[in-house]
Motif scaffolding. Structure first.
Motif, PDB file in Angstrom:
ATOM      1  N   LYS A 123       0.835  -1.208   0.000  1.00  0.00           N
ATOM      2  CA  LYS A 123       0.000   0.000   0.000  1.00  0.00           C
ATOM      3  C   LYS A 123       0.866   1.252   0.000  1.00  0.00           C
ATOM      4  O   LYS A 123       0.568   2.240  -0.698  1.00  0.00           O
ATOM      5  CB  LYS A 123      -0.925  -0.017   1.220  1.00  0.00           C
ATOM      6  N   PHE A 124       1.950   1.231   0.776  1.00  0.00           N
ATOM      7  CA  PHE A 124       2.865   2.369   0.835  1.00  0.00           C
ATOM      8  C   PHE A 124       3.486   2.648  -0.534  1.00  0.00           C
ATOM      9  O   PHE A 124       3.514   3.790  -1.006  1.00  0.00           O
ATOM     10  CB  PHE A 124       3.960   2.105   1.865  1.00  0.00           C
ATOM     11  N   LEU A 125       3.985   1.603  -1.190  1.00  0.00           N
ATOM     12  CA  LEU A 125       4.625   1.786  -2.494  1.00  0.00           C
ATOM     13  C   LEU A 125       3.624   2.296  -3.531  1.00  0.00           C
ATOM     14  O   LEU A 125       3.959   3.152  -4.364  1.00  0.00           O
ATOM     15  CB  LEU A 125       5.256   0.476  -2.958  1.00  0.00           C
ATOM     16  N   GLU A 126       2.403   1.809  -3.480  1.00  0.00           N
ATOM     17  CA  GLU A 126       1.378   2.298  -4.401  1.00  0.00           C
ATOM     18  C   GLU A 126       1.021   3.750  -4.093  1.00  0.00           C
ATOM     19  O   GLU A 126       0.783   4.557  -5.004  1.00  0.00           O
ATOM     20  CB  GLU A 126       0.141   1.407  -4.325  1.00  0.00           C
ATOM     21  N   THR A 127       1.015   4.090  -2.817  1.00  0.00           N
ATOM     22  CA  THR A 127       0.750   5.481  -2.415  1.00  0.00           C
ATOM     23  C   THR A 127       1.829   6.415  -2.948  1.00  0.00           C
ATOM     24  O   THR A 127       1.556   7.567  -3.303  1.00  0.00           O
ATOM     25  CB  THR A 127       0.677   5.582  -0.877  1.00  0.00           C
ATOM     26  N   MET A 128       3.062   5.910  -3.038  1.00  0.00           N
ATOM     27  CA  MET A 128       4.150   6.749  -3.524  1.00  0.00           C
ATOM     28  C   MET A 128       4.112   6.936  -5.040  1.00  0.00           C
ATOM     29  O   MET A 128       4.895   7.699  -5.596  1.00  0.00           O
ATOM     30  CB  MET A 128       5.502   6.179  -3.089  1.00  0.00           C
ATOM     31  N   ILE A 129       3.189   6.243  -5.715  1.00  0.00           N
ATOM     32  CA  ILE A 129       2.897   6.548  -7.114  1.00  0.00           C
ATOM     33  C   ILE A 129       1.830   7.639  -7.175  1.00  0.00           C
ATOM     34  O   ILE A 129       1.948   8.618  -7.893  1.00  0.00           O
ATOM     35  CB  ILE A 129       2.414   5.293  -7.859  1.00  0.00           C
ATOM     36  N   CYS A 130       0.786   7.451  -6.425  1.00  0.00           N
ATOM     37  CA  CYS A 130      -0.300   8.439  -6.375  1.00  0.00           C
ATOM     38  C   CYS A 130      -0.895   8.422  -4.978  1.00  0.00           C
ATOM     39  O   CYS A 130      -1.341   7.365  -4.521  1.00  0.00           O
ATOM     40  CB  CYS A 130      -1.367   8.115  -7.415  1.00  0.00           C
ATOM     41  N   PRO A 131      -0.837   9.532  -4.260  1.00  0.00           N
ATOM     42  CA  PRO A 131      -0.459  10.877  -4.698  1.00  0.00           C
ATOM     43  C   PRO A 131       1.046  11.150  -4.738  1.00  0.00           C
ATOM     44  O   PRO A 131       1.466  12.208  -5.196  1.00  0.00           O
ATOM     45  CB  PRO A 131      -1.138  11.779  -3.662  1.00  0.00           C
ATOM     46  N   GLY A 132       1.876  10.240  -4.217  1.00  0.00           N
ATOM     47  CA  GLY A 132       3.324  10.454  -4.256  1.00  0.00           C
ATOM     48  C   GLY A 132       3.907  11.040  -2.990  1.00  0.00           C
ATOM     49  O   GLY A 132       5.105  11.324  -2.926  1.00  0.00           O
ATOM     50  N   ILE A 133       3.085  11.228  -1.977  1.00  0.00           N
ATOM     51  CA  ILE A 133       3.534  11.785  -0.693  1.00  0.00           C
ATOM     52  C   ILE A 133       2.853  11.016   0.429  1.00  0.00           C
ATOM     53  O   ILE A 133       1.780  10.442   0.247  1.00  0.00           O
ATOM     54  CB  ILE A 133       3.192  13.285  -0.551  1.00  0.00           C
ATOM     55  N   CYS A 134       3.465  11.006   1.602  1.00  0.00           N
ATOM     56  CA  CYS A 134       2.807  10.450   2.788  1.00  0.00           C
ATOM     57  C   CYS A 134       3.591  10.855   4.023  1.00  0.00           C
ATOM     58  O   CYS A 134       4.734  11.320   3.934  1.00  0.00           O
ATOM     59  CB  CYS A 134       2.697   8.927   2.700  1.00  0.00           C
ATOM     60  N   LEU A 135       2.972  10.666   5.172  1.00  0.00           N
ATOM     61  CA  LEU A 135       3.624  10.830   6.466  1.00  0.00           C
ATOM     62  C   LEU A 135       3.749   9.468   7.120  1.00  0.00           C
ATOM     63  O   LEU A 135       2.804   8.679   7.106  1.00  0.00           O
ATOM     64  CB  LEU A 135       2.807  11.747   7.377  1.00  0.00           C
ATOM     65  N   ILE A 136       4.918   9.169   7.675  1.00  0.00           N
ATOM     66  CA  ILE A 136       5.107   7.948   8.452  1.00  0.00           C
ATOM     67  C   ILE A 136       5.307   8.366   9.899  1.00  0.00           C
ATOM     68  O   ILE A 136       6.280   9.055  10.219  1.00  0.00           O
ATOM     69  CB  ILE A 136       6.323   7.147   7.961  1.00  0.00           C
ATOM     70  N   LYS A 137       4.403   7.957  10.750  1.00  0.00           N
ATOM     71  CA  LYS A 137       4.467   8.350  12.154  1.00  0.00           C
ATOM     72  C   LYS A 137       5.025   7.222  13.011  1.00  0.00           C
ATOM     73  O   LYS A 137       4.907   6.046  12.671  1.00  0.00           O
ATOM     74  CB  LYS A 137       3.080   8.754  12.644  1.00  0.00           C
ATOM     75  N   GLY A 138       5.641   7.603  14.119  1.00  0.00           N
ATOM     76  CA  GLY A 138       6.142   6.615  15.061  1.00  0.00           C
ATOM     77  C   GLY A 138       7.458   5.988  14.662  1.00  0.00           C
ATOM     78  O   GLY A 138       7.769   4.874  15.102  1.00  0.00           O
ATOM     79  N   VAL A 139       8.252   6.686  13.858  1.00  0.00           N
ATOM     80  CA  VAL A 139       9.553   6.149  13.456  1.00  0.00           C
ATOM     81  C   VAL A 139      10.485   6.024  14.654  1.00  0.00           C
ATOM     82  O   VAL A 139      11.360   5.163  14.694  1.00  0.00           O
ATOM     83  CB  VAL A 139      10.185   7.020  12.348  1.00  0.00           C
ATOM     84  N   GLY A 140      10.278   6.861  15.645  1.00  0.00           N
ATOM     85  CA  GLY A 140      11.101   6.801  16.855  1.00  0.00           C
ATOM     86  C   GLY A 140      12.222   7.813  16.834  1.00  0.00           C
ATOM     87  O   GLY A 140      12.424   8.540  15.860  1.00  0.00           O
ATOM     88  N   THR A 141      12.955   7.868  17.915  1.00  0.00           N
ATOM     89  CA  THR A 141      14.072   8.800  18.040  1.00  0.00           C
ATOM     90  C   THR A 141      15.383   8.020  18.079  1.00  0.00           C
ATOM     91  O   THR A 141      15.434   6.892  18.564  1.00  0.00           O
ATOM     92  CB  THR A 141      13.942   9.649  19.315  1.00  0.00           C
ATOM     93  N   PRO A 142      16.452   8.617  17.580  1.00  0.00           N
ATOM     94  CA  PRO A 142      17.746   7.917  17.600  1.00  0.00           C
ATOM     95  C   PRO A 142      18.294   7.815  19.018  1.00  0.00           C
ATOM     96  O   PRO A 142      18.000   8.644  19.880  1.00  0.00           O
ATOM     97  CB  PRO A 142      18.630   8.802  16.720  1.00  0.00           C
ATOM     98  N   GLU A 143      19.100   6.781  19.260  1.00  0.00           N
ATOM     99  CA  GLU A 143      19.720   6.622  20.556  1.00  0.00           C
ATOM    100  C   GLU A 143      20.688   7.756  20.844  1.00  0.00           C
ATOM    101  O   GLU A 143      20.853   8.182  21.992  1.00  0.00           O
ATOM    102  CB  GLU A 143      20.460   5.285  20.623  1.00  0.00           C
TER     103      GLU A 143
END
Length: 342
Positions: A123-143
């Motif tokens: 779903k993410f890869l298809e989203t990056m075709i259309c609309p081509g943008i997204c937000l990914i939340k909860g990636v976390g913080t670096p140590e």
């Protein structure tokens, strides 16, 4: 068939022999018969020396392969289109893209789910075709926030999605780090937060880019950023300024740079510091601002005014092109097209 049998591959998925191609014309099919109730086809070959060889093909594979290479035996046979270049599973999505404006709804993904769910990754890869943008939340913080560690959370996530980041020619890390500090600003105008960047496609100086995916990761603090749709800009120009569209799709211009931002150890350096030695490299790409594919669809836009090189445009098109290009750069900053996010 002898040449294309999937059994020709080894455990590494390469052909098992580079010399088999020399023997192909010595094979003649002597017998063909269905086996396994028609689920497979057995083909027996003979060589000029009388040797026999048997291949067994899956009927489903033959059914998929035949339209591309087989001889049509009647008018009902469907022949596949000629293969040109590298195909893409995204082609149908790509051709159905819809341009978006500043009111677009930003798709959102959860990092933990994205890391583990194949369905969500598709779903993410298809989203990056259309609309081509997204937000990914909860990636976390670096140590740690030192340069070598600051981008690790997003690097680890992306590895699970598509593999490693593209490696910079000199920089020791596969990700760049930007900070709102005086030292960071010394790396050059791209890193000077007091002078915000104009709308641009990154890596405009690299041949063949911008590429498919680019990730921006906020390691600490907050940021308000913006993005616009190159397809929307191109379609707008095509509809309202057809003469400018023709120029922007046909006239070639150059983006280029001489990069002295890093030492030989791959560490960022001040471009104003003559006491450190850079590891310089030069990049150049000549292209149209709006690139079209073979069918006339917008394939990509390439834009970066600060990296526009010597303007070696033909005399007789300079005035008209620069008028079209100025309008283009203004549209890139037009609020109608810009989506803000944070």
């Amino acid at each position: 068939l002898r040449d294309s049998n999937p059994s020709n591959k080894g455990a590494d998925f390469y052909r098992t022999s580079a010399s088999d191609v020399w023997k192909l014309r010595d094979y003649t099919v002597s017998q063909v018969s269905p086996v396994q109730g028609g689920r497979q086809l057995e083909v027996v070959y003979e060589t000029s020396a009388g040797a026999r060889h048997t291949d067994v093909f899956e009927a489903q594979w033959l059914h998929a392969f035949a339209p591309f290479v087989g001889k049509a035996l009647n008018s009902l046979a469907t022949r596949a289109p000629e293969i040109k270049g590298t195909g893409s599973l995204f082609k149908d999505l790509y051709q159905r893209r819809k341009p978006w404006m500043n009111d677009v709804e930003m798709p959102t993904f959860d990092a933990a789910t994205l890391a583990e769910s194949e369905e969500e990754q598709i779903k993410f890869l298809e989203t990056m075709i259309c609309p081509g943008i997204c937000l990914i939340k909860g990636v976390g913080t670096p140590e740690r926030l030192e340069r070598e560690f600051a981008g690790k959370p997003i690097e680890d996530l992306v590895y699970k999605l598509v593999g490693k980041f593209n490696q910079h020619p000199v920089r020791s890390t596969a990700f760049g780090v930007m900070r709102k500090t005086a030292d960071s600003a010394k790396q050059g105008s791209d890193y000077d937060m007091s002078n915000p960047l104009s709308m641009h496609t990154d890596h405009s100086v690299y041949q063949g880019t911008p590429g498919f995916l680019q990730f921006l990761y906020q390691a600490e603090g907050t940021v308000r950023s913006k993005v616009c749709d190159g397809l929307a800009l191109a379609e707008y120009v095509k509809e309202h300024h057809p003469k400018a569209y023709k120029l922007l799709t046909q006239v070639q211009m150059t983006h280029s740079s001489r990069n002295t931002l890093y030492t030989k150890e791959g560490v960022p350096r001040s471009v104003y510091d003559n006491t450190t030695s850079p590891a310089p490299f030069e990049l150049v790409q000549t292209h149209s601002i709006i690139e079209l594919d073979d069918e006339g669809h917008v394939q990509k836009v390439i834009q970066s005014e600060t990296k526009r090189g010597v303007c070696a445009l033909p005399f007789d098109v300079y005035e008209d092109f620069m008028e079209a290009y100025e309008m283009w750069t203004q549209l890139c900053e037009d609020a109608r097209f810009i989506k803000h996010f944070h």
